[in-house]
Design a protein around this motif. Structure first.
Motif, PDB file in Angstrom:
ATOM      1  N   GLU A 116       0.880  -1.187   0.008  1.00  0.00           N
ATOM      2  CA  GLU A 116      -0.044   0.099   0.041  1.00  0.00           C
ATOM      3  C   GLU A 116       0.973   1.332  -0.086  1.00  0.00           C
ATOM      4  OE1 GLU A 116      -2.595  -0.794   3.404  1.00  0.00           O
ATOM      5  OE2 GLU A 116      -3.767  -1.849   2.219  1.00  0.00           O
ATOM      6  N   LYS A 117       1.849   1.326   0.706  1.00  0.00           N
ATOM      7  CA  LYS A 117       2.964   2.480   0.768  1.00  0.00           C
ATOM      8  C   LYS A 117       3.436   2.564  -0.532  1.00  0.00           C
ATOM      9  CE  LYS A 117       3.205   4.399   5.096  1.00  0.00           C
ATOM     10  NZ  LYS A 117       2.731   5.707   5.047  1.00  0.00           N
ATOM     11  N   LEU A 118       3.836   1.463  -1.001  1.00  0.00           N
ATOM     12  CA  LEU A 118       4.650   1.791  -2.476  1.00  0.00           C
ATOM     13  C   LEU A 118       3.510   2.207  -3.375  1.00  0.00           C
ATOM     14  CD1 LEU A 118       6.490  -1.611  -2.467  1.00  0.00           C
ATOM     15  CD2 LEU A 118       7.431   0.912  -2.352  1.00  0.00           C
ATOM     16  N   GLU A 119       2.094   1.744  -3.375  1.00  0.00           N
ATOM     17  CA  GLU A 119       1.332   2.209  -4.425  1.00  0.00           C
ATOM     18  C   GLU A 119       0.875   3.715  -4.048  1.00  0.00           C
ATOM     19  OE1 GLU A 119      -2.814   0.815  -6.200  1.00  0.00           O
ATOM     20  OE2 GLU A 119      -2.313  -0.069  -4.148  1.00  0.00           O
ATOM     21  N   GLU A 120       1.206   4.151  -2.955  1.00  0.00           N
ATOM     22  CA  GLU A 120       1.107   5.556  -2.615  1.00  0.00           C
ATOM     23  C   GLU A 120       2.416   6.567  -3.086  1.00  0.00           C
ATOM     24  OE1 GLU A 120       0.893   6.187   1.614  1.00  0.00           O
ATOM     25  OE2 GLU A 120      -0.758   5.225   1.909  1.00  0.00           O
ATOM     26  N   GLN A 121       3.549   5.741  -3.242  1.00  0.00           N
ATOM     27  CA  GLN A 121       4.677   6.214  -3.875  1.00  0.00           C
ATOM     28  C   GLN A 121       4.500   6.306  -5.609  1.00  0.00           C
ATOM     29  OE1 GLN A 121       8.162   4.536  -2.435  1.00  0.00           O
ATOM     30  NE2 GLN A 121       7.665   5.042  -0.217  1.00  0.00           N
ATOM     31  N   GLY A 122       3.384   5.882  -6.134  1.00  0.00           N
ATOM     32  CA  GLY A 122       3.231   5.648  -7.668  1.00  0.00           C
ATOM     33  C   GLY A 122       3.453   4.373  -8.288  1.00  0.00           C
ATOM     34  N   LEU A 123       3.770   3.163  -7.422  1.00  0.00           N
ATOM     35  CA  LEU A 123       4.171   1.979  -7.897  1.00  0.00           C
ATOM     36  C   LEU A 123       3.083   1.075  -7.526  1.00  0.00           C
ATOM     37  CD1 LEU A 123       7.704   1.844  -6.244  1.00  0.00           C
ATOM     38  CD2 LEU A 123       7.098   2.065  -8.652  1.00  0.00           C
ATOM     39  N   THR A 124       1.994   0.602  -8.609  1.00  0.00           N
ATOM     40  CA  THR A 124       1.111   0.084  -8.549  1.00  0.00           C
ATOM     41  C   THR A 124       1.384  -1.538  -8.566  1.00  0.00           C
ATOM     42  OG1 THR A 124      -0.149   1.664  -9.676  1.00  0.00           O
ATOM     43  CG2 THR A 124      -1.219  -0.434  -9.503  1.00  0.00           C
ATOM     44  N   PRO A 125       1.155  -2.223  -7.514  1.00  0.00           N
ATOM     45  CA  PRO A 125       1.647  -3.717  -7.588  1.00  0.00           C
ATOM     46  C   PRO A 125       0.390  -4.409  -8.303  1.00  0.00           C
ATOM     47  CG  PRO A 125       0.361  -2.996  -5.281  1.00  0.00           C
ATOM     48  CD  PRO A 125       0.547  -1.936  -6.000  1.00  0.00           C
ATOM     49  N   LEU A 126       1.077  -5.198  -9.339  1.00  0.00           N
ATOM     50  CA  LEU A 126      -0.182  -5.870 -10.302  1.00  0.00           C
ATOM     51  C   LEU A 126      -0.750  -7.102  -9.664  1.00  0.00           C
ATOM     52  CD1 LEU A 126      -0.675  -6.295 -13.337  1.00  0.00           C
ATOM     53  CD2 LEU A 126       0.909  -7.988 -13.304  1.00  0.00           C
ATOM     54  N   ILE A 127      -0.278  -7.920  -8.728  1.00  0.00           N
ATOM     55  CA  ILE A 127      -0.768  -8.811  -8.131  1.00  0.00           C
ATOM     56  C   ILE A 127      -1.743  -8.479  -7.382  1.00  0.00           C
ATOM     57  CG2 ILE A 127      -0.469 -10.929  -6.805  1.00  0.00           C
ATOM     58  CD1 ILE A 127       2.356 -11.256  -8.219  1.00  0.00           C
ATOM     59  N   ARG A 128      -1.390  -7.910  -6.392  1.00  0.00           N
ATOM     60  CA  ARG A 128      -2.323  -7.115  -5.426  1.00  0.00           C
ATOM     61  C   ARG A 128      -3.539  -6.383  -5.940  1.00  0.00           C
ATOM     62  NH1 ARG A 128      -3.303  -2.555  -1.848  1.00  0.00           N
ATOM     63  NH2 ARG A 128      -4.305  -3.320  -0.168  1.00  0.00           N
ATOM     64  N   SER A 129      -3.336  -5.596  -7.124  1.00  0.00           N
ATOM     65  CA  SER A 129      -4.379  -4.829  -7.820  1.00  0.00           C
ATOM     66  C   SER A 129      -5.378  -6.004  -8.404  1.00  0.00           C
ATOM     67  CB  SER A 129      -3.766  -4.092  -8.728  1.00  0.00           C
ATOM     68  OG  SER A 129      -3.022  -3.161  -8.331  1.00  0.00           O
ATOM     69  N   ALA A 130      -4.793  -6.958  -8.923  1.00  0.00           N
ATOM     70  CA  ALA A 130      -5.967  -8.031  -9.558  1.00  0.00           C
ATOM     71  C   ALA A 130      -6.577  -8.567  -8.432  1.00  0.00           C
ATOM     72  CB  ALA A 130      -4.921  -8.966 -10.321  1.00  0.00           C
ATOM     73  N   ARG A 131      -5.899  -9.031  -7.349  1.00  0.00           N
ATOM     74  CA  ARG A 131      -6.597  -9.614  -6.312  1.00  0.00           C
ATOM     75  C   ARG A 131      -7.945  -8.688  -5.734  1.00  0.00           C
ATOM     76  NH1 ARG A 131      -2.584 -10.432  -2.696  1.00  0.00           N
ATOM     77  NH2 ARG A 131      -1.977 -12.346  -3.636  1.00  0.00           N
ATOM     78  N   LEU A 132      -7.547  -7.303  -5.616  1.00  0.00           N
ATOM     79  CA  LEU A 132      -8.408  -6.478  -5.147  1.00  0.00           C
ATOM     80  C   LEU A 132      -9.632  -6.239  -5.684  1.00  0.00           C
ATOM     81  CD1 LEU A 132      -6.449  -3.751  -3.255  1.00  0.00           C
ATOM     82  CD2 LEU A 132      -8.170  -5.146  -2.204  1.00  0.00           C
TER      83      LEU A 132
END
Length: 158
Positions: free
Chosen positions: A23-39
């Protein structure tokens, strides 16, 4: 042809910290592919999509309590001409620590710089989590107390 470079750190990120780190990395502009698909899948399954994160936490806690596979073993972050990855290793694996890497094409500009920046982003995110939730968040040294080391990938002969 694709190239892979990676760095390793002996810092172990416990399973409960992995999703907040993503979540912190996503706040820095890095979108986690696997987590995004899961969500996205959880949003489709829930009658109220805003409960997807709650379902994610519940499933992760259940997986951890049952002693099964770790819910978040790592993730991938995709860009136009390269992809970054993070792999969390812990007591359940051979060895411990965190590994970060980049997969890139020959024409990718400054892949080592991108990887170094990604490692710093991970350290910054961990430091942010430590500040928010206290020193018990991770079972390793504070970020920045050690450098990321080059990781030599083992390649089978043949």
């Amino acid at each position: 042809m694709l190239y892979v470079e990676s760095r390793k750190s002996s810092r172990r990120v416990d399973p409960a910290t992995r999703t907040p780190l993503l979540e912190k990395l996503e706040e820095q502009g890095l979108t986690p592919l696997i987590r995004s698909a899961r969500l996205h899948a959880y949003e489709q399954a829930m009658p109220a999509p805003e409960h997807a994160r709650e379902l994610e936490r519940t499933v992760a806690a259940q997986a951890e309590s049952e002693g099964g596979a770790v819910y978040v073993p790592g993730d991938v972050f995709c860009f136009d001409d390269f992809a970054l990855f993070v792999i969390f290793r812990g007591a359940e694996d051979e060895g411990t620590g965190t590994r970060a890497g980049i997969i890139y094409e020959p024409g990718t500009a400054d892949p080592r710089l991108k990887l170094d920046s990604f490692c710093r982003n991970i350290d910054d995110a961990l430091e942010g989590l430590r500040g928010e939730n206290g020193a018990g968040l991770m079972d390793a040294a504070a970020p920045g107390n050690e450098a990321w080391q080059a990781h030599e990938a083992s390649v089978p002969a043949g």
